[in-house]
Design an enzyme around this catalytic site. Structure first.
Site, PDB file in Angstrom:
ATOM      1  N   CYS A 162       0.831  -1.202   0.000  1.00  0.00           N
ATOM      2  CA  CYS A 162       0.000   0.000   0.000  1.00  0.00           C
ATOM      3  C   CYS A 162       0.874   1.262   0.000  1.00  0.00           C
ATOM      4  O   CYS A 162       1.472   1.558  -1.030  1.00  0.00           O
ATOM      5  CB  CYS A 162      -1.003  -0.044   1.144  1.00  0.00           C
ATOM      6  SG  CYS A 162      -2.471   0.906   0.757  1.00  0.00           S
ATOM      7  N   GLU A 195      -1.535  -9.191   3.301  1.00  0.00           N
ATOM      8  CA  GLU A 195      -1.401  -9.771   4.640  1.00  0.00           C
ATOM      9  C   GLU A 195      -2.751 -10.110   5.268  1.00  0.00           C
ATOM     10  O   GLU A 195      -2.811 -10.895   6.212  1.00  0.00           O
ATOM     11  CB  GLU A 195      -0.605  -8.817   5.556  1.00  0.00           C
ATOM     12  CG  GLU A 195      -1.334  -7.561   6.034  1.00  0.00           C
ATOM     13  CD  GLU A 195      -1.302  -6.387   5.044  1.00  0.00           C
ATOM     14  OE1 GLU A 195      -1.045  -6.619   3.845  1.00  0.00           O
ATOM     15  OE2 GLU A 195      -1.547  -5.241   5.475  1.00  0.00           O
ATOM     16  N   HIS A 244      -3.714  -5.080   0.393  1.00  0.00           N
ATOM     17  CA  HIS A 244      -3.116  -5.618   1.618  1.00  0.00           C
ATOM     18  C   HIS A 244      -3.147  -7.151   1.592  1.00  0.00           C
ATOM     19  O   HIS A 244      -4.074  -7.758   2.132  1.00  0.00           O
ATOM     20  CB  HIS A 244      -3.886  -5.118   2.845  1.00  0.00           C
ATOM     21  CG  HIS A 244      -3.685  -3.670   3.104  1.00  0.00           C
ATOM     22  ND1 HIS A 244      -2.721  -3.193   3.962  1.00  0.00           N
ATOM     23  CD2 HIS A 244      -4.310  -2.581   2.598  1.00  0.00           C
ATOM     24  CE1 HIS A 244      -2.772  -1.870   3.982  1.00  0.00           C
ATOM     25  NE2 HIS A 244      -3.728  -1.472   3.161  1.00  0.00           N
TER      26      HIS A 244
HETATM   27  N1  GLN Z   1      -2.155   6.605   2.794  1.00  0.00           N
HETATM   28  C1  GLN Z   1      -2.197   5.844   1.573  1.00  0.00           C
HETATM   29  C2  GLN Z   1      -3.553   5.934   0.906  1.00  0.00           C
HETATM   30  O1  GLN Z   1      -4.557   6.231   1.532  1.00  0.00           O
HETATM   31  C3  GLN Z   1      -1.829   4.395   1.839  1.00  0.00           C
HETATM   32  C4  GLN Z   1      -2.794   3.682   2.716  1.00  0.00           C
HETATM   33  C5  GLN Z   1      -2.259   2.390   3.277  1.00  0.00           C
HETATM   34  O2  GLN Z   1      -1.058   2.167   3.315  1.00  0.00           O
HETATM   35  N2  GLN Z   1      -3.156   1.545   3.764  1.00  0.00           N
HETATM   36  O3  GLN Z   1      -3.641   5.687  -0.278  1.00  0.00           O
END
Ligand code: GLN
Length: 549
Positions: A382, A510, A508
């Protein structure tokens, strides 16, 4: 009809109610029963999505896009089944429903009260999953500690349900602590007696007492707890400290927690527990044949719960590779161009963690550059993927001002930008791109070798995205967008083919790793780290006998 098990906690918080609930669920599932677990949290936030990780650890996102308590992660990792929005309910959500109904006029003429209106709504939620015909047993974990003001309505709801249901349709497990006093060389049962008394005063008599303890419970202690807590002696369960949470189902099996529950619930249609895969996993975890050092670059590293699912995914992937994964926490705020070599030179792989806001991001970008240039296996999740994109733009494409509009809204080179559908949104709770979305994988790429599939579904929690206006420039310079959302064309995976292992994902992964189904990117990342370590040491790692992860 489904049967219900309620799990309450006493004496102190952090006794591991979630692990006990998940372990019991695992045993019942291994006996052929269909089980799910739900968590009731007494706080007033509607969900934990708006909570800072320092407050409550990681926010776990379900397939259907609910932002939930991290215990749901344990449930999924133990059971290898998905949970949903219905599996996590907070006081805030209960009140929101009741207040919305009141505004609609549903209680017209009535005074809306904690009892019966709030407790009725809690009961409705407690029974909801049992009415779907998908489960034989529903385990409900009640957050907090007995005696807290906040958890009272939940305990009252359990009391009412116990009264309404037939004896064999529900049971209550109370988890407590039996402290060991070193000076007296004695285990003490008094806190447990008090805690059970408190629970009884609130109208609930537990059927089973699970005792967290550092020392084994003698038959005399068990008898004493049974007598003063008014349960059968066989219903006093010892939950000794375990070297890994994944050992707990086996300890609970030895203590016959599952058998006692089945007896009380009058369930007869089950078989011996089938735990072959689970035990194989544990064996591999206990006796790794090699070891790798993985750097976890994040800004919440002081608090391990903030990266719970990532750490557990490494446990699963490590066992799969028969490799001990040593996590080296590196605070992104303290990485500079001067010290990066010194901080990262002992690593065999680098994971740049998810996150929000600008704190620590320059350190993350420096770390990515180090991994790219030194051919160190890299995995960005992310925000970690977004940092890899910025690093490539700045240092390979020469776009020196490249940035994300999250950190620099007026950047002239917004390689990471707010998603179109996010631009009008101002409210914070539950408004990110959440839950599982499909992703099509390009053939012949690392991603396609990892997944072995053309189409995958992974879970998201973000607002920003790769800006497709720059895609051509990136691809010409050698970064490949190997996964894209088939409908919106959003870039979900990036990789560098001229590097042994360099992958960044907008989602994600994970959140979908479990003991029985380790997440494939984590598995391949550890494999690449092992190869990196072997090459660097030029000798095979020594066999580590009996070392636990
Ligand atoms: N802050 C970034 C976004 O909102 C990444 C979010 C995250 O790592 N879950 O796109």
């Amino acid at each position: 009809m489904a049967k219900y098990i309620f799990v309450t906690g006493g004496v102190t918080s952090s006794l591991g109610k979630g692990i006990i609930a998940a372990s019991l669920a695992k045993l019942l599932q291994a006996r052929g029963l269909r089980v799910t677990i739900q968590k009731f949290d007494p706080y007033i936030n509607v969900d934990p999505g708006t909570l800072n990780p320092y407050e409550h650890g990681e926010c776990f996102v379900t397939e259907d896009g609910a932002e939930t308590d991290l215990d749901l992660g344990h449930y999924e990792r133990f059971l290898s089944t998905f949970t949903s929005q219905a599996n996590n309910v907070t006081t805030g959500r209960i009140y929101q429903t009741v207040i919305n109904k009141e505004r609609e006029g549903a209680y017209l003429g009535k005074t809306v009260q904690v009892v019966p209106h709030i407790t009725d709504e809690i009961k409705r939620r407690m029974l909801l999953l049992g009415q779907t015909n998908q489960y034989d047993i529903i385990i409900s974990e009640i957050g907090g500690t007995v005696g807290d003001i906040e958890s009272l309505p939940f305990i009252e709801a359990v009391r009412q349900l116990q009264w309404e249901m037939a004896e064999e349709d529900c049971l209550v497990i109370h988890l407590t602590l039996i402290p060991y006093l070193k000076a007296a060389k004695e285990l003490k049962t008094k806190p447990t007696q008090h805690s059970v008394k408190l629970l009884s005063q609130e109208g609930v008599n537990p059927d089973i007492i699970v005792c967290r303890t550092e020392e084994p419970l003698s038959p005399e202690i068990r008898k004493k707890i049974a007598l003063f807590c008014n349960v059968k002696q066989e219903a006093v369960i010892e939950a000794a400290d375990a070297p890994t949470i994944y050992e707990v189902p086996l300890t609970m099996m030895r203590e016959k927690l599952d058998v006692i529950c089945l007896k009380k619930l009058n369930l007869t249609d089950y078989h011996e527990p089938e735990l072959t895969k689970w035990k194989e996993f544990l064996d591999k975890l206990k006796y790794p044949k090699s070891k790798v050092n993985i750097g976890l670059i994040g800004k919440y590293i002081e608090l391990q719960d903030a990266y719970k699912s990532i750490l557990e995914s490494f446990v699963h992937a490590g066992a799969m590779n028969e490799c001990k994964v040593q996590i080296v926490n590196v605070h992104s705020e303290f990485i500079t161009t001067e010290n990066v070599g010194e901080k990262l030179s002992n690593l065999d792989g680098l994971l740049v963690a998810p996150g929000f806001g600008h704190r620590g991001i320059e350190g993350k970008i420096i770390a990515v550059k180090y991994a790219r240039e030194n051919k160190l296996p890299f995995f960005g999740i992310c925000l970690g993927m977004q940092m890899a994109v910025i690093e490539f733009a700045r240092n390979v494409l020469g776009l020196r001002d490249a940035h994300s509009t999250e950190m620099q809204p007026d950047t002239p080179t917004p390689v990471i930008d707010l998603m179109a559908e996010q631009k009008k949104i101002t409210a914070k709770g539950g408004t990110m791109r959440l839950g599982a979305y499909p992703c099509s994988i390009k053939e012949g790429t690392l991603a396609s070798r990892i997944y072995g599939k053309k189409e995958i579904r992974e879970r998201h929690r973000h607002r920003w995205e790769f800006n497709n206006a720059y895609l051509q420039q990136f691809e010409q310079a050698g970064m490949v967008a190997s996964g894209k959302n088939p409908e919106s064309d959003l870039v979900e995976i990036i990789e560098l083919p001229n590097h042994p292992f360099f992958i960044g994902v907008q989602y994600h992964p994970e959140l979908k790793s479990s003991v029985e189904n380790p997440q494939p990117i984590f598995v391949h990342f550890i494999k690449a780290a092992k190869e990196f370590a072997e090459e660097r040491n030029n000798v095979k790692n020594p066999v580590l006998q009996g070392e636990m992860i």
